[in-house]
Design a protein around this motif. Structure first.
Motif, PDB file in Angstrom:
ATOM      1  N   ARG A  12      -0.310  -5.880   8.299  1.00  0.00           N
ATOM      2  CA  ARG A  12      -1.311  -7.031   8.829  1.00  0.00           C
ATOM      3  C   ARG A  12      -2.572  -6.681   8.646  1.00  0.00           C
ATOM      4  O   ARG A  12      -3.631  -7.269   8.164  1.00  0.00           O
ATOM      5  CB  ARG A  12      -0.855  -7.818  10.247  1.00  0.00           C
ATOM      6  N   LEU A  13      -2.707  -5.304   8.955  1.00  0.00           N
ATOM      7  CA  LEU A  13      -4.005  -4.662   8.856  1.00  0.00           C
ATOM      8  C   LEU A  13      -4.637  -4.785   7.489  1.00  0.00           C
ATOM      9  O   LEU A  13      -5.732  -4.613   7.327  1.00  0.00           O
ATOM     10  CB  LEU A  13      -3.978  -3.545   9.656  1.00  0.00           C
ATOM     11  N   MET A  14      -3.761  -4.427   6.458  1.00  0.00           N
ATOM     12  CA  MET A  14      -4.253  -4.290   5.015  1.00  0.00           C
ATOM     13  C   MET A  14      -5.152  -5.132   4.644  1.00  0.00           C
ATOM     14  O   MET A  14      -5.827  -4.885   3.717  1.00  0.00           O
ATOM     15  CB  MET A  14      -3.110  -4.277   4.273  1.00  0.00           C
ATOM     16  N   ALA A  15      -5.249  -6.612   5.235  1.00  0.00           N
ATOM     17  CA  ALA A  15      -6.001  -7.494   4.831  1.00  0.00           C
ATOM     18  C   ALA A  15      -7.649  -7.185   5.259  1.00  0.00           C
ATOM     19  O   ALA A  15      -8.488  -7.823   4.620  1.00  0.00           O
ATOM     20  CB  ALA A  15      -5.708  -8.831   5.345  1.00  0.00           C
TER      21      ALA A  15
ATOM     22  N   TYR B  98       3.144  -4.053  11.488  1.00  0.00           N
ATOM     23  CA  TYR B  98       1.655  -4.097  12.081  1.00  0.00           C
ATOM     24  C   TYR B  98       0.603  -3.643  10.708  1.00  0.00           C
ATOM     25  O   TYR B  98      -0.519  -4.067  10.746  1.00  0.00           O
ATOM     26  CB  TYR B  98       1.625  -3.111  13.224  1.00  0.00           C
ATOM     27  N   VAL B  99       0.818  -2.519  10.239  1.00  0.00           N
ATOM     28  CA  VAL B  99       0.113  -1.818   8.875  1.00  0.00           C
ATOM     29  C   VAL B  99      -0.225  -3.034   8.163  1.00  0.00           C
ATOM     30  O   VAL B  99      -1.441  -3.018   7.621  1.00  0.00           O
ATOM     31  CB  VAL B  99       0.655  -0.622   8.643  1.00  0.00           C
TER      32      VAL B  99
ATOM     33  N   ASP C 124       1.531  -2.783  -2.706  1.00  0.00           N
ATOM     34  CA  ASP C 124       2.371  -1.570  -2.900  1.00  0.00           C
ATOM     35  C   ASP C 124       1.335  -0.328  -2.962  1.00  0.00           C
ATOM     36  O   ASP C 124       1.649   0.896  -2.448  1.00  0.00           O
ATOM     37  CB  ASP C 124       3.485  -1.627  -3.721  1.00  0.00           C
ATOM     38  N   THR C 125       0.534  -0.395  -3.852  1.00  0.00           N
ATOM     39  CA  THR C 125      -0.575   0.719  -3.986  1.00  0.00           C
ATOM     40  C   THR C 125      -1.183   1.138  -2.984  1.00  0.00           C
ATOM     41  O   THR C 125      -1.427   2.320  -2.605  1.00  0.00           O
ATOM     42  CB  THR C 125      -1.231   0.509  -5.285  1.00  0.00           C
ATOM     43  N   VAL C 126      -1.914  -0.107  -2.305  1.00  0.00           N
ATOM     44  CA  VAL C 126      -2.703   0.048  -1.250  1.00  0.00           C
ATOM     45  C   VAL C 126      -1.810   0.746  -0.193  1.00  0.00           C
ATOM     46  O   VAL C 126      -2.336   1.855   0.553  1.00  0.00           O
ATOM     47  CB  VAL C 126      -3.100  -1.369  -0.629  1.00  0.00           C
ATOM     48  N   LEU C 127      -0.807   0.476   0.176  1.00  0.00           N
ATOM     49  CA  LEU C 127       0.304   0.845   1.046  1.00  0.00           C
ATOM     50  C   LEU C 127       0.571   2.246   0.899  1.00  0.00           C
ATOM     51  O   LEU C 127       0.582   3.206   1.789  1.00  0.00           O
ATOM     52  CB  LEU C 127       1.394   0.104   1.325  1.00  0.00           C
TER      53      LEU C 127
ATOM     54  N   PRO D 236       3.364   5.538   9.117  1.00  0.00           N
ATOM     55  CA  PRO D 236       2.990   4.251   9.223  1.00  0.00           C
ATOM     56  C   PRO D 236       4.474   3.189   9.289  1.00  0.00           C
ATOM     57  O   PRO D 236       4.139   2.029   9.539  1.00  0.00           O
ATOM     58  CB  PRO D 236       2.411   3.890   7.733  1.00  0.00           C
ATOM     59  N   GLU D 237       5.369   3.870   8.613  1.00  0.00           N
ATOM     60  CA  GLU D 237       6.593   3.034   8.506  1.00  0.00           C
ATOM     61  C   GLU D 237       7.040   2.651  10.005  1.00  0.00           C
ATOM     62  O   GLU D 237       7.883   1.647  10.047  1.00  0.00           O
ATOM     63  CB  GLU D 237       7.753   3.785   7.745  1.00  0.00           C
TER      64      GLU D 237
END
Length: 212
Positions: free
Chosen positions: A150-153, A147-148, A118-121, A141-142
């Protein structure tokens, strides 16, 4: 950073404004081998409830720099403001030599990886919101949330809690008033946006209007 007393900026509001306006900064760390490593990143510059400054950013996970954070050493973040050449022909007095006017801030502090999704987002959303602000139809981003996520990894978000700030505003403060006016006039004639921004900064510090 070497900062002669003429150019030492102590006003925290001026320093913070420079950091926010020129938030694409350079993160510098030192590895175990003693070699410096730098990455250029857009930062969020925030103050928390206590008034302390913190910097938020993210980098690609394959970038090895974030692994140096575990060493619990300070990092350096360099914020570079406008800069420009100053011709000796602009001064009212002589003799003079060429120089360079510029504005920069060095921020020091300990980096910490942000683990909470949640913090990263939140970092990603706030970064997008900041740079989309001038867009008549801002991207959010919402709109592509899955998609966003998934890219967070593939990224590492982090914060730097700033322990020390150094501001150097080299704006001809070591010159007389007529010389400073001449430098402003020279910068204002330049086609370069950075030169004209320097002129605005100099006028603002002096309290001079564009016609005065």
């Amino acid at each position: 950073m070497y900062v002669p007393r003429h150019f030492h900026e102590e006003d925290p509001e001026r320093i913070l404004a420079l950091m926010k306006q020129h938030a694409f900064a350079t993160l510098v760390t030192v590895g175990e081998d003693g070699a410096p490593f730098a990455t250029h990143l857009p930062f969020l510059v925030e103050r928390d409830a206590s008034g302390a400054t913190r910097l938020l950013a993210h980098m690609a996970r394959p970038n090895p720099q974030w692994r140096a954070f575990a060493a619990e050493r300070d990092v350096l973040v360099l914020f570079q403001g406008p800069h420009g050449y100053v011709s000796p022909t602009w001064y009212a007095t002589a003799p003079q030599v060429p120089t360079w006017n510029y504005v920069t801030v060095h921020a020091y502090g300990r980096p910490h990886v942000l683990e909470s999704p949640d913090t990263v987002l939140r970092v990603l959303r706030d970064t997008a919101a900041l740079y989309e602000a001038g867009n008549p139809e801002p991207w959010r981003p919402e709109a592509v949330d899955d998609y966003v996520r998934r890219l967070m990894a593939g990224i590492v978000a982090f914060e730097v809690r700033v322990s020390r700030l150094e501001g150097k505003f080299k704006l001809s403060q070591n010159k007389g008033e007529e010389d400073r006016r001449g430098v402003i006039a020279g910068l204002e004639r330049s086609p370069l946006p950075g030169d004209r921004e320097l002129a605005v900064l100099m006028r603002t510090r002096e309290g001079w209007t564009a016609g005065g």
